[in-house]
Design an enzyme around this catalytic site. Sequence first.
Site, PDB file in Angstrom:
ATOM      1  N   SER A 236       0.790  -1.240   0.000  1.00  0.00           N
ATOM      2  CA  SER A 236       0.000   0.000   0.000  1.00  0.00           C
ATOM      3  C   SER A 236       0.818   1.284   0.000  1.00  0.00           C
ATOM      4  CB  SER A 236      -0.955   0.011   1.206  1.00  0.00           C
ATOM      5  OG  SER A 236      -0.228   0.067   2.419  1.00  0.00           O
ATOM      6  N   LYS A 281      -5.774   4.439   8.238  1.00  0.00           N
ATOM      7  CA  LYS A 281      -4.675   5.230   7.677  1.00  0.00           C
ATOM      8  C   LYS A 281      -5.030   6.717   7.643  1.00  0.00           C
ATOM      9  CE  LYS A 281      -2.910   1.287   5.158  1.00  0.00           C
ATOM     10  NZ  LYS A 281      -2.540   0.646   3.882  1.00  0.00           N
TER      11      LYS A 281
END
Length: 351
Positions: A236, A281
Amino acid sequence: MKFNKTRNKVFGAIFIFIVVAAFFIMPTGYYLEVPGSAEDTSQFVKVDGKHDKKKGNLLLTTVGIVSGTPFTLLKSLGNNFETIYSQQDLMGDENSQEYFRVQQYYMKSATNNAVQAAYTKAGKPFTKKYLGVYVMDILDNSDFKKKLEIGDTITSINGYHFNNADQFIKYVRKQNKNSTVKISFTRDGKKKTASGKLVKLADTKRFGLGITLTDNTIAKGNPPTKINAGDIGGPSAGLMFTLQVYSQIANKDLKAGRTIAGTGTIAPDGTVGPIGGIEKKVYAASEQGATIFFAPDDPVTKEIKKYEPGYVNNYHLALNAAKKIHTKMKIVPVKNLNDAINYLEKTQQSK
């Protein structure tokens, strides 16, 4: 009699202590996915042997995985930024060591893709070297179950060297189903060999080694770039590493003193893909003081809706998370590398 009462009280106190301690520290076999960290990519990237010293930050964001105890699992109920997973949901049939190795491969693949995407965008030369096929999983019925490990890279079979996984698979298909094959592979930098018979692959009429595989490559650019993400795994961070590499090799000050965060996989052509745990996140980036957050704007196709009617793409999940924590951080949708670069250059000029 008095002695027995005292003893019973002591045993009772010990029992209560053990129960309370177990409530707080006993593993349950479940895990919590929680907000992780937001790390400046410049500390992991060197171009021509140098870190980026420009003011501002390009932050990669992570999720944390912690072992769930009865206390932490109970505490997480109702928390929008903590998700409970069983070990099977999180790791499948892999043990923790195998899971870590696969995550490290995903990171390595992400950094290779980042180099290719960044150098292509900057018009700088790079080379791509094929290392072999990376072993992602080994089936229980495979003759190589005790000979190969997840994380090994197969470099040849019966002395035949191949240039991609498709060539490897086609070569294996041509072998007699009763034949024994010899493979050469590397593990932790050491060369090894092993021999074994082919096995019938489930739900097919074909025979093979009984492994799940993917291509293992390495990209090198000019000027040279080195990315060392340490213990951070997964794919990611691809977008943010690409922005960091591009800003250095193209000598572009994309940060302009700002704290910019984001997430998303990166393909060699610059396409940005969706990831998991984006809500955590967003939380981590906001806590670190980011003012911009790039979120993959992955298309929701009819096929996706067919198999997952309630699917919400990364961008809209990030928007919802930002609203819940009342952050002033701007959530920016990106479909590719150009979207992110164009946004940073445009907003830099309007400052």
